[in-house]
Design a protein around this motif. Structure first.
Motif, mmCIF file in Angstrom:
data_model
loop_
_atom_site.group_PDB
_atom_site.id
_atom_site.type_symbol
_atom_site.label_atom_id
_atom_site.label_comp_id
_atom_site.label_asym_id
_atom_site.label_seq_id
_atom_site.Cartn_x
_atom_site.Cartn_y
_atom_site.Cartn_z
ATOM 1 N N LEU A 85 0.833 -1.206 0.000
ATOM 2 C CA LEU A 85 0.000 0.000 0.000
ATOM 3 C C LEU A 85 0.866 1.253 0.000
ATOM 4 C CD1 LEU A 85 -2.915 -0.891 2.488
ATOM 5 C CD2 LEU A 85 -2.867 -1.084 -0.006
ATOM 6 N N LYS A 86 1.991 1.215 0.726
ATOM 7 C CA LYS A 86 2.904 2.367 0.730
ATOM 8 C C LYS A 86 3.464 2.618 -0.670
ATOM 9 C CE LYS A 86 4.778 2.757 5.431
ATOM 10 N NZ LYS A 86 6.001 2.606 6.266
ATOM 11 N N GLN A 87 3.749 1.527 -1.389
ATOM 12 C CA GLN A 87 4.334 1.662 -2.718
ATOM 13 C C GLN A 87 3.305 2.104 -3.755
ATOM 14 O OE1 GLN A 87 6.382 -1.905 -3.961
ATOM 15 N NE2 GLN A 87 7.446 -2.127 -1.985
ATOM 16 N N LYS A 88 2.108 1.594 -3.651
ATOM 17 C CA LYS A 88 1.103 1.794 -4.711
ATOM 18 C C LYS A 88 0.251 3.047 -4.506
ATOM 19 C CE LYS A 88 2.317 -2.156 -6.560
ATOM 20 N NZ LYS A 88 1.730 -3.409 -6.177
ATOM 21 N N TYR A 89 0.159 3.535 -3.278
ATOM 22 C CA TYR A 89 -0.702 4.689 -2.983
ATOM 23 C C TYR A 89 0.098 5.733 -2.187
ATOM 24 C CZ TYR A 89 -4.547 1.349 -3.865
ATOM 25 O OH TYR A 89 -5.384 0.412 -4.406
ATOM 26 N N ASN A 90 -0.324 6.967 -2.286
ATOM 27 C CA ASN A 90 0.271 7.998 -1.429
ATOM 28 C C ASN A 90 -0.671 8.432 -0.316
ATOM 29 O OD1 ASN A 90 -1.641 9.557 -2.700
ATOM 30 N ND2 ASN A 90 -0.178 10.775 -3.898
ATOM 31 N N ASP A 91 -1.814 7.721 -0.196
ATOM 32 C CA ASP A 91 -2.797 8.125 0.815
ATOM 33 C C ASP A 91 -3.287 6.938 1.648
ATOM 34 O OD1 ASP A 91 -4.258 6.768 -1.084
ATOM 35 O OD2 ASP A 91 -5.780 8.320 -1.368
ATOM 36 N N ARG A 92 -2.638 5.782 1.570
ATOM 37 C CA ARG A 92 -3.100 4.593 2.292
ATOM 38 C C ARG A 92 -2.035 4.130 3.278
ATOM 39 N NH1 ARG A 92 -7.103 2.806 -1.652
ATOM 40 N NH2 ARG A 92 -7.506 4.793 -2.671
ATOM 41 N N LEU A 93 -2.494 3.734 4.433
ATOM 42 C CA LEU A 93 -1.586 3.235 5.470
ATOM 43 C C LEU A 93 -2.239 2.061 6.175
ATOM 44 C CD1 LEU A 93 0.911 3.633 7.463
ATOM 45 C CD2 LEU A 93 -0.706 4.901 8.879
ATOM 46 N N LEU A 94 -1.523 0.977 6.300
ATOM 47 C CA LEU A 94 -1.969 -0.149 7.125
ATOM 48 C C LEU A 94 -1.132 -0.153 8.392
ATOM 49 C CD1 LEU A 94 -2.720 -3.790 6.008
ATOM 50 C CD2 LEU A 94 -1.296 -3.339 8.010
ATOM 51 N N THR A 95 -1.787 -0.157 9.532
ATOM 52 C CA THR A 95 -1.082 -0.185 10.816
ATOM 53 C C THR A 95 -1.735 -1.226 11.712
ATOM 54 O OG1 THR A 95 -0.241 1.211 12.633
ATOM 55 C CG2 THR A 95 -2.508 1.608 11.918
ATOM 56 N N ILE A 96 -1.026 -1.605 12.766
ATOM 57 C CA ILE A 96 -1.612 -2.518 13.741
ATOM 58 C C ILE A 96 -2.737 -1.791 14.481
ATOM 59 C CG2 ILE A 96 0.032 -1.898 15.576
ATOM 60 C CD1 ILE A 96 -1.364 -5.439 14.916
ATOM 61 N N ALA A 97 -3.787 -2.516 14.830
ATOM 62 C CA ALA A 97 -4.896 -1.903 15.555
ATOM 63 C C ALA A 97 -4.401 -1.282 16.863
ATOM 64 C CB ALA A 97 -5.960 -2.947 15.845
ATOM 65 N N ARG A 98 -5.000 -0.172 17.226
ATOM 66 C CA ARG A 98 -4.734 0.475 18.519
ATOM 67 C C ARG A 98 -5.800 -0.019 19.489
ATOM 68 N NH1 ARG A 98 -3.364 6.556 15.987
ATOM 69 N NH2 ARG A 98 -1.477 5.837 14.880
ATOM 70 N N VAL A 99 -5.390 -0.795 20.451
ATOM 71 C CA VAL A 99 -6.356 -1.492 21.293
ATOM 72 C C VAL A 99 -6.019 -1.369 22.772
ATOM 73 C CG1 VAL A 99 -7.194 -3.180 19.621
ATOM 74 C CG2 VAL A 99 -5.072 -3.628 20.859
ATOM 75 N N ALA A 100 -7.076 -1.469 23.590
ATOM 76 C CA ALA A 100 -6.910 -1.415 25.049
ATOM 77 C C ALA A 100 -6.558 -2.799 25.588
ATOM 78 C CB ALA A 100 -8.192 -0.891 25.694
ATOM 79 N N ASN A 101 -5.643 -3.471 24.879
ATOM 80 C CA ASN A 101 -5.036 -4.711 25.353
ATOM 81 C C ASN A 101 -3.600 -4.402 25.719
ATOM 82 O OD1 ASN A 101 -7.281 -5.833 23.418
ATOM 83 N ND2 ASN A 101 -6.663 -7.549 24.715
ATOM 84 N N LEU A 102 -3.165 -4.898 26.865
ATOM 85 C CA LEU A 102 -1.874 -4.524 27.420
ATOM 86 C C LEU A 102 -0.768 -5.402 26.845
ATOM 87 C CD1 LEU A 102 -2.968 -4.028 31.137
ATOM 88 C CD2 LEU A 102 -2.872 -2.334 29.294
ATOM 89 N N SER A 103 0.069 -4.816 26.006
ATOM 90 C CA SER A 103 1.191 -5.561 25.432
ATOM 91 C C SER A 103 2.312 -5.747 26.443
ATOM 92 C CB SER A 103 1.713 -4.838 24.181
ATOM 93 O OG SER A 103 2.026 -3.487 24.475
ATOM 94 N N GLN A 104 2.211 -5.056 27.568
ATOM 95 C CA GLN A 104 3.101 -5.277 28.704
ATOM 96 C C GLN A 104 2.330 -4.930 29.971
ATOM 97 O OE1 GLN A 104 6.185 -2.460 27.592
ATOM 98 N NE2 GLN A 104 5.353 -0.878 28.939
ATOM 99 N N GLY A 105 2.812 -5.405 31.120
ATOM 100 C CA GLY A 105 2.128 -5.092 32.368
ATOM 101 C C GLY A 105 1.989 -3.596 32.551
ATOM 102 N N HIS A 106 0.855 -3.169 33.109
ATOM 103 C CA HIS A 106 0.557 -1.740 33.175
ATOM 104 C C HIS A 106 -0.392 -1.480 34.346
ATOM 105 C CE1 HIS A 106 0.002 2.309 31.516
ATOM 106 N NE2 HIS A 106 -1.297 2.161 31.663
ATOM 107 N N ASN A 107 -0.006 -0.584 35.239
ATOM 108 C CA ASN A 107 -0.865 -0.226 36.379
ATOM 109 C C ASN A 107 -1.349 -1.461 37.144
ATOM 110 O OD1 ASN A 107 -0.604 2.482 35.835
ATOM 111 N ND2 ASN A 107 -2.587 2.700 34.818
ATOM 112 N N ASN A 108 -0.436 -2.391 37.359
ATOM 113 C CA ASN A 108 -0.731 -3.628 38.098
ATOM 114 C C ASN A 108 -1.766 -4.501 37.403
ATOM 115 O OD1 ASN A 108 1.020 -3.015 40.344
ATOM 116 N ND2 ASN A 108 -0.507 -1.487 40.973
ATOM 117 N N ARG A 109 -1.866 -4.377 36.098
ATOM 118 C CA ARG A 109 -2.748 -5.229 35.305
ATOM 119 C C ARG A 109 -1.959 -5.868 34.175
ATOM 120 N NH1 ARG A 109 -6.048 -2.633 32.216
ATOM 121 N NH2 ARG A 109 -5.394 -0.486 32.572
ATOM 122 N N GLY A 110 -2.466 -7.006 33.695
ATOM 123 C CA GLY A 110 -1.905 -7.653 32.522
ATOM 124 C C GLY A 110 -0.557 -8.310 32.780
#
Length: 566
Positions: free
Chosen positions: A198-223
């Protein structure tokens, strides 16, 4: 600030009352309690205690009677809710027969009546709105102008993200602002390939990982998140944000919170002498006893449709059409995101690659239509974003494979071909006739008038859906996928569970219900910060915005209390 509780000796009087314990109600309880207010949190459903009441969280598929499938009886008895639950999460959704409503036009009202509400079962996608969204109504003339801009809410996005824990990748897009992120989850090889294409073929498209309220590391004594992808059962590890796992424990820790489940709010009580709300009236869901509670400020966070209904039921001499509804705006402009349209395809490469775990998040392609003059469309206004994922097909995708015996079992356990799915989430315009009203004659078993919902998508959304499908097909083709098939599964309102907009914010009390601080124009000590406050729907998943607006409104409410202005 204990002195704010001026009638502490009266067991039914508090500094603040919060109605609803879902995502926004949990935040209101946390913020008000941490600022020193004795706060009563009213929830119409049962109590759910973190970890203890996640009764299916660690069960294996074979431990369920129907192996996680909904039997026909469930589909008959719960025609709406069974579209959202499976055998492992059914207990977090209402029973349709017990909680009827009237569909003047088809609308799936998905509900979870328990402490934590739908924060236990939400999709956890968290994206900021930008000024592209906050300025849209004013620029194209649909709806009324938002009374805030991005700079007003940006510090509060920071604030709630730092507490909730949002994993994601900074991308530097002005119309999808970056946030306070925990480390991003990984794209798999096909998703990374499509990102690069998409980066190569378009100048207006971006694929990114979802932004989610899942803890990829321990946080505030959770996860951290265990990559089980069983979030909808409740997470005993605290691996994702919910009221039960995060905000309510914080509120409880202050000693200022009183939680009352089984409390059906029938009305907010208005005092015509003070021109403010004095409290709320409830029915105990189990005993059907009626009682009143009083407070100096009230936060209404019952969810979009229920909050509108509570205001409409709050009738008095001063407000014969419902509290704060002199302009007949309460209940109007109901919005959702229209979805169930997109495309999928196959990829012939990467046969030597696989992935580990069950990542609880997909990918996101932010809006690229009507972002600027170069991307302007003539057939519709606003835009859409994509969510999706790539995977190797597993045995359940090929359960009709012919064969038997040892070789058949081996064939089933071999990874299948790579496939990718893209689904679009589209913005819906605020229409006055998409609305919530009350039945004048039909009631539920507690004697409360049934909610009536009239809702449909219109020409703008229908034109957008054609582009949502064809753009997905095009992007998959441009990325080298084959056997591409587009789909449009005839979205019904409410199915996205992003309902919003019935008590909208605005500058003008004639055309909106709330001011820029989420206060009722006509009753300044009542704040509404759930999805009903939204003035437009944008394209992004909305819950993060509810959190930020709630924290911002709580801060303002307490400042007003300190000044004795409420």
């Amino acid at each position: 600030m204990a002195n704010l509780n001026i009638k502490a000796t009266n067991g039914h009087t508090y500094d603040a009352i919060v109605i609803g314990s879902g995502i926004s109600g949990g935040w209101a309880a946390k913020e008000l309690c941490e600022k020193g207010l004795k706060t009563l949190l009213l929830e119409r459903g049962r109590n759910v205690e973190h970890v203890k009441d996640y009764t299916t969280a660690t069960l294996h598929p074979w431990e369920f009677k129907h192996r996680l499938n909904n039997p026909e009886q469930d589909k008959l008895e719960d025609p709406i809710q069974s579209g959202a639950y499976d055998e492992s999460s059914k207990h977090f959704f209402v029973r349709d027969k017990e909680h009827p409503y009237i569909q003047e036009k088809p609308f799936s009202w998905i509900r979870g009546y328990q402490v934590g509400g739908r924060s236990l079962t939400w999709g956890r996608q968290c994206y900021r709105l930008s000024d592209l969204d906050f300025e849209a109504n004013a620029k194209d003339g649909h709806g009324v102008d938002w009374p805030i801009r991005y700079q007003d809410i940006a510090p509060w996005y920071d604030y709630v993200e730092q507490f909730a824990g949002i994993s994601g990748q900074a991308e530097g897009l002005p119309h999808l602002p970056d946030g306070q992120f925990l480390p991003p989850m990984e794209l798999n090889c096909l998703e990374q390939h499509v990102r690069e294409q998409l980066k190569q073929k378009y100048n207006d498209r971006l694929l990114t990982i979802a932004r989610v309220a899942n803890l990829s590391q321990g946080h505030n004594n959770r996860g951290p998140c265990q990559y089980r992808n069983l979030c909808h059962r409740g997470c005993p590890f605290g691996g994702y944000f919910s009221s039960n796992g995060a905000t309510l424990p914080a509120a409880m820790a202050t000693g200022n919170l009183t939680l009352r489940p089984f409390s059906i709010v029938t009305e907010i009580i208005y005092d015509k002498n003070t021109r403010k709300a004095s409290g709320v009236r409830i029915i105990d869901a189990e005993t059907k006893e009626s009682m009143e509670y009083h407070a100096r400020i009230i936060f209404l966070n019952a969810s979009t449709i229920a909050s509108a209904a509570i205001l409409l039921k709050s009738v008095s001499d001063a407000f014969p059409n419902g509290l704060g509804n002199s302009n007949d705006m309460v209940g109007r402009h109901l919005m959702d995101h229209h979805f169930k349209v997109g495309a999928m395809g196959e990829y012939k490469g990467f046969k030597d690659q696989y992935y580990a775990g069950r990542r609880p998040a997909g990918i996101y392609i932010p809006r690229f239509r009507n972002v600027n003059e170069a991307t302007r469309r003539t057939d519709y206004v606003r835009g859409f974003g994509y969510q999706g994922y790539a995977e190797r097909e597993a045995w359940m995708d090929n359960f009709k494979m012919p064969g038997y015996g040892d070789q058949f079992k081996k064939d089933l356990t071999n990874p299948g071909k790579w496939v990718m799915w893209l689904g679009a989430w589209g913005e819906m315009l605020p229409y006055a006739d998409n609305r919530v009203t009350l039945s004048p004659s039909d009631t539920d078993k507690w004697g409360q008038p049934l909610v009536r919902i009239s809702f449909d998508i219109k020409d703008n959304e229908k034109a957008m859906r054609k582009d949502m499908r064809s753009s997905a097909e095009e992007m998959l083709e441009m990325s080298g996928l084959t056997n591409i098939s587009g789909f449009d599964y005839n979205y019904t309102g409410g199915e996205c569970v992003h309902e919003m907009g019935t008590v909208r914010m605005g500058h003008d009390p004639k055309t909106s219900v709330l001011n820029k601080w989420n206060q009722l124009h006509e009753v300044p000590n009542v704040f509404v910060t759930d999805g009903s406050c939204m003035t437009s729907s944008a394209t992004q998943n909305p819950s993060l915005t509810y959190m930020a607006l709630t924290a911002r409104a709580c801060d303002h409410a307490v400042q007003l209390l300190k000044k004795n202005e409420l």
